[in-house]
Design a protein around this motif. Structure first.
Motif, PDB file in Angstrom:
ATOM      1  N   ARG A   1       3.302   4.181  -4.447  1.00 36.85           N
ATOM      2  CA  ARG A   1       4.251   3.869  -3.542  1.00 36.85           C
ATOM      3  C   ARG A   1       5.165   2.875  -3.717  1.00 36.85           C
ATOM      4  NH1 ARG A   1       1.300   3.693   2.127  1.00 36.85           N
ATOM      5  NH2 ARG A   1       3.298   3.748   2.933  1.00 36.85           N
TER       6      ARG A   1
ATOM      7  N   SER B   1       8.058   9.839  -0.037  1.00 41.64           N
ATOM      8  CA  SER B   1       8.415   9.009  -1.220  1.00 41.64           C
ATOM      9  C   SER B   1       9.822   9.486  -1.862  1.00 41.64           C
ATOM     10  CB  SER B   1       7.502   8.897  -2.136  1.00 41.64           C
ATOM     11  OG  SER B   1       7.198  10.412  -2.664  1.00 41.64           O
TER      12      SER B   1
ATOM     13  N   THR C   1      -2.656   4.341  -5.488  1.00 37.22           N
ATOM     14  CA  THR C   1      -1.413   4.666  -4.484  1.00 37.22           C
ATOM     15  C   THR C   1      -0.703   4.044  -4.020  1.00 37.22           C
ATOM     16  OG1 THR C   1      -3.349   6.454  -3.734  1.00 37.22           O
ATOM     17  CG2 THR C   1      -1.476   6.396  -2.605  1.00 37.22           C
TER      18      THR C   1
ATOM     19  N   LEU D   1       1.975   9.728   0.240  1.00 39.29           N
ATOM     20  CA  LEU D   1       3.199   9.868  -0.543  1.00 39.29           C
ATOM     21  C   LEU D   1       4.405  10.871  -0.075  1.00 39.29           C
ATOM     22  CD1 LEU D   1       1.458   9.859  -3.817  1.00 39.29           C
ATOM     23  CD2 LEU D   1       2.746   7.989  -2.878  1.00 39.29           C
TER      24      LEU D   1
ATOM     25  N   LEU E   1       5.886  16.528  -5.051  1.00 32.55           N
ATOM     26  CA  LEU E   1       4.433  16.266  -4.936  1.00 32.55           C
ATOM     27  C   LEU E   1       3.783  17.358  -5.234  1.00 32.55           C
ATOM     28  CD1 LEU E   1       2.452  14.002  -4.492  1.00 32.55           C
ATOM     29  CD2 LEU E   1       2.148  14.698  -1.926  1.00 32.55           C
TER      30      LEU E   1
ATOM     31  N   ASP F   1      -3.745  11.371  -0.393  1.00 30.89           N
ATOM     32  CA  ASP F   1      -2.651  10.892  -0.874  1.00 30.89           C
ATOM     33  C   ASP F   1      -1.183  11.650  -0.747  1.00 30.89           C
ATOM     34  OD1 ASP F   1      -4.271   8.837  -1.832  1.00 30.89           O
ATOM     35  OD2 ASP F   1      -4.206   9.309  -3.925  1.00 30.89           O
TER      36      ASP F   1
ATOM     37  N   LEU G   1       7.792   4.511  -6.566  1.00 27.47           N
ATOM     38  CA  LEU G   1       8.553   5.386  -6.052  1.00 27.47           C
ATOM     39  C   LEU G   1       9.683   4.973  -5.240  1.00 27.47           C
ATOM     40  CD1 LEU G   1       5.772   8.159  -5.252  1.00 27.47           C
ATOM     41  CD2 LEU G   1       7.640   8.331  -6.992  1.00 27.47           C
TER      42      LEU G   1
END
Length: 322
Positions: free
Chosen positions: A20, A52, A16, A49, A56, A45, A23
């Motif tokens: 990050r 970001s 993760t 995120l 998602l 997560d 992204l």
């Protein structure tokens, strides 16, 4: 056509954090999406995120890699149809086997829609000294399936970890690139490397999950202030909690609870008086990050190899609400 990368790695390897980082460097003119799967039901997560800038989709309960692959297919199809991303990053659970996912992504039905690029596998070399991890089928096959191996958390290594990594790479994967880094800080150009590792992986041993997996992370019912969810499979157990947006935790007490919990893995995003705290603990590695924003809810999940007194941990956690 969507460029697709699989980002694998065992529990606590830094997937993760790596996502990050990638992204954060996303080209301004590109639309990226993330398909993320976690072993537990809560879905941490997605919260990590959320800001970001990518579209998602979460799949809870470790079901992305199961034999029927239905949640994976539905999530993938929804993202391709609705988001039409330029790039899609797929993060399976650290306890997931990559074979079914790679087989699905390589299927003829997806060839007009996706361009499957290099699979990256995150590795914390300190895990090479843990027999239980090294003997785990998923750990071995995640690394076996990778086109590029990312040896992460270099800032935490001892000299013995460096030697173990070199010996492992020479004996197991000498022809594949090995990238050394800390905090998942890798060059985004790695994503455009081709998929070259086409070896056939063995069919994973049968496994099952005792969970309530669906196609979205757990949410609260209308009047519920908090909720617990359990999941187990492949020799691991998970327990997670979700709390409403009005629940605020005592900061010091919460951090001590997370630090001392008798489990291998702790991950959470929770509301405190100061705003938000994200917690990421793997063994003795304990990382926290605070921000002055109010999260839509609070979520925390624990994973361990052996039975745990979840009720006692829950009682202590509930006592930390302000």
């Amino acid at each position: 056509m969507t460029r697709v990368n699989l980002i694998t790695g065992f529990l606590g390897s830094g997937k993760t954090t790596t996502l990050r980082h990638l992204l954060a460097g996303k080209p301004a003119g590109e639309n990226w999406a993330v398909l993320v799967n976690e072993f537990g039901e809560i879905g941490i997560d997605g919260a990590l995120l959320a800001e970001s800038g990518a579209v998602l989709k979460e799949i809870p309960g470790g079901c992305m890699c199961c034999v029927n692959g239905l949640p994976m297919q539905v999530g993938l199809n929804m993202l391709l149809k609705q988001a039409k991303p330029d790039r899609l990053l797929i993060e399976p659970t650290g306890l997931g086997h990559p074979k079914q996912i790679l087989d699905m992504l390589s299927a003829a039905v997806y060839q007009p829609w996706i361009d499957l690029r290099a699979t990256l596998c995150l590795l914390d070399p300190r895990q090479l000294a843990d027999r239980r991890v090294v003997e785990n089928e998923n750990f071995r096959d995640q690394l076996a399936a990778a086109d590029i191996i990312i040896a992460n958390k270099q800032d935490r290594w001892e000299e013995a970890d460096q030697r173990a990594l070199q010996l492992w790479h020479q004996a197991t994967a000498p022809s594949r690139p090995l990238i050394l880094t800390s905090h998942g800080q890798i060059d985004a150009e790695l994503l455009d490397q081709p998929r070259t590792n086409l070896q056939t992986l063995p069919k994973p041993a049968h496994h099952s999950h005792q969970s309530q997996s669906g196609l979205a992370a757990l949410k609260l019912d209308d009047n519920a202030r908090w909720r617990r969810a359990l999941n187990q499979g492949q020799g691991y157990q998970a327990c997670g909690w979700i709390f409403d947006s009005e629940t605020v935790f005592d900061t010091i007490g919460l951090l001590e609870w997370a630090r001392l919990a008798p489990v291998t893995r702790v991950k959470g995003v929770l509301r405190i008086a100061e705003g938000l705290v994200s917690i990421n603990r793997q063994g003795a590695d304990f990382h926290i990050e605070t921000r002055q924003i109010t999260p839509p809810d609070s979520r925390i999940e624990l994973i361990h190899e052996d039975p745990v007194n979840w009720n006692l941990l829950q009682t202590n956690l509930l006592s930390l609400r302000l």
